[in-house]
Design an enzyme around this catalytic site. Sequence first.
Site, PDB file in Angstrom:
ATOM      1  CB  ALA A   1     -51.581 -11.799   4.517  1.00 11.18           C
TER       2      ALA A   1
ATOM      3  N   GLY B   1     -49.595  -4.992   6.098  1.00 10.68           N
ATOM      4  CA  GLY B   1     -49.441  -3.631   6.581  1.00 10.68           C
ATOM      5  C   GLY B   1     -50.716  -2.820   6.568  1.00 10.68           C
TER       6      GLY B   1
ATOM      7  CD  GLU C   1     -48.105  -7.062  10.724  1.00 13.59           C
ATOM      8  OE1 GLU C   1     -49.211  -7.191  11.266  1.00 13.59           O
ATOM      9  OE2 GLU C   1     -47.977  -6.634   9.561  1.00 13.59           O
TER      10      GLU C   1
ATOM     11  N   GLY D   1     -53.895  -7.544  13.614  1.00 12.17           N
ATOM     12  CA  GLY D   1     -55.054  -7.441  12.727  1.00 12.17           C
ATOM     13  C   GLY D   1     -56.202  -8.261  13.272  1.00 12.17           C
ATOM     14  CB  SER D   2     -59.767  -8.461  12.310  1.00 14.96           C
ATOM     15  OG  SER D   2     -59.604  -8.757  10.934  1.00 14.96           O
TER      16      SER D   2
HETATM   17  C1  5RP Z   1     -51.412  -5.527   9.890  1.00 12.88           C
HETATM   18  C2  5RP Z   1     -51.486  -6.588   8.868  1.00 12.88           C
HETATM   19  C3  5RP Z   1     -52.649  -7.513   8.944  1.00 12.88           C
HETATM   20  O1  5RP Z   1     -52.184  -8.808   9.114  1.00 12.88           O
HETATM   21  C4  5RP Z   1     -53.431  -7.405   7.681  1.00 12.88           C
HETATM   22  O2  5RP Z   1     -53.814  -6.059   7.489  1.00 12.88           O
HETATM   23  C5  5RP Z   1     -54.677  -8.294   7.696  1.00 12.88           C
HETATM   24  O3  5RP Z   1     -55.558  -7.815   8.677  1.00 12.88           O
HETATM   25  P1  5RP Z   1     -56.969  -8.490   8.920  1.00 12.88           P
HETATM   26  O4  5RP Z   1     -56.725  -9.839   9.483  1.00 12.88           O
HETATM   27  O5  5RP Z   1     -57.660  -7.559   9.898  1.00 12.88           O
HETATM   28  O6  5RP Z   1     -57.693  -8.536   7.595  1.00 12.88           O
HETATM   29  O7  5RP Z   1     -50.658  -6.744   8.002  1.00 12.88           O
HETATM   30  O8  5RP Z   1     -50.344  -4.662   9.644  1.00 12.88           O
END
Ligand code: 5RP
Length: 260
Positions: free
Chosen positions: A91, A103, A111, A34-35
Amino acid sequence: MVGNLSPIDTAKFVAAKRAVDMVEDRMRVGLGTGSTAAWMVRALGERVREEGLSIKGVPTSTRTAELAAKVGIPVISLDEARWLDLTIDGADEFDADLNLIKGGGGALLQEKIVATASDTMVVITDPSKRVEHLGAFPLPVEVVPFGWQTTKALIEEAIDAMDVLNATGTLRMNREAPFVTDEGNHIIDLHLASIGDPRKLALVLNQIPGVVENGLFIDICDRVIIGHQDGRVEIIDINDGTTAEERIEFADDDNIFADL
Ligand code: 5RP
């Protein structure tokens, strides 16, 4: 703010930077997706390159594996590592018990396996992910492609009887085609609005044939690090029952953009 980063990226970056301080020589580290996790991978890569930190990373997605390789983190598989010292991941939501929805990026299966196989799981986040009750973020459920419409109907029937405000699922799409995870599965996003009993829901979902895993992470996360745009971080530790506040010092020329 750091250099040209937006306020939200600054918050993600300082959370990531603080989490990376927890990594020690010779650790096997789970690398989230994720970012926010991408900032962590960049910051960890910087420590490997500049301090000679000797670690092995276990990525939770193809995307993260590519980024880790690009920034210089030696990557091994979970089968090679067997067990990890620490996993750092983002998360989509976390509550006061540090239970999570994950997710949103479609990597929940790897994960969850990686986080469960870790002595410590640390979540890094900006303040927007903190909730009183999980469920406003659509709950991802990974299902096998075979008979996915039947699986979706079974899921909707099962959750209709539970303490949720809504019980509809949608197949996640990637443009015109169903989204396909790294494991070759699909994702049903459940629009529940609020989840009364996340622990029970997680168990019920995983009983349904065709369901591979769900995005509720119950009793898996040990610490959440919440970054703020002014450089502050809050560190909540569920095992110690403590919350600490610190400030992250960073140089504006932090060399974390090696992959960009
Ligand atoms: C990927 C995840 C990510 O950790 C979650 O979606 C958070 O992403 P971001 O840091 O881009 O907000 O669970 O499956």
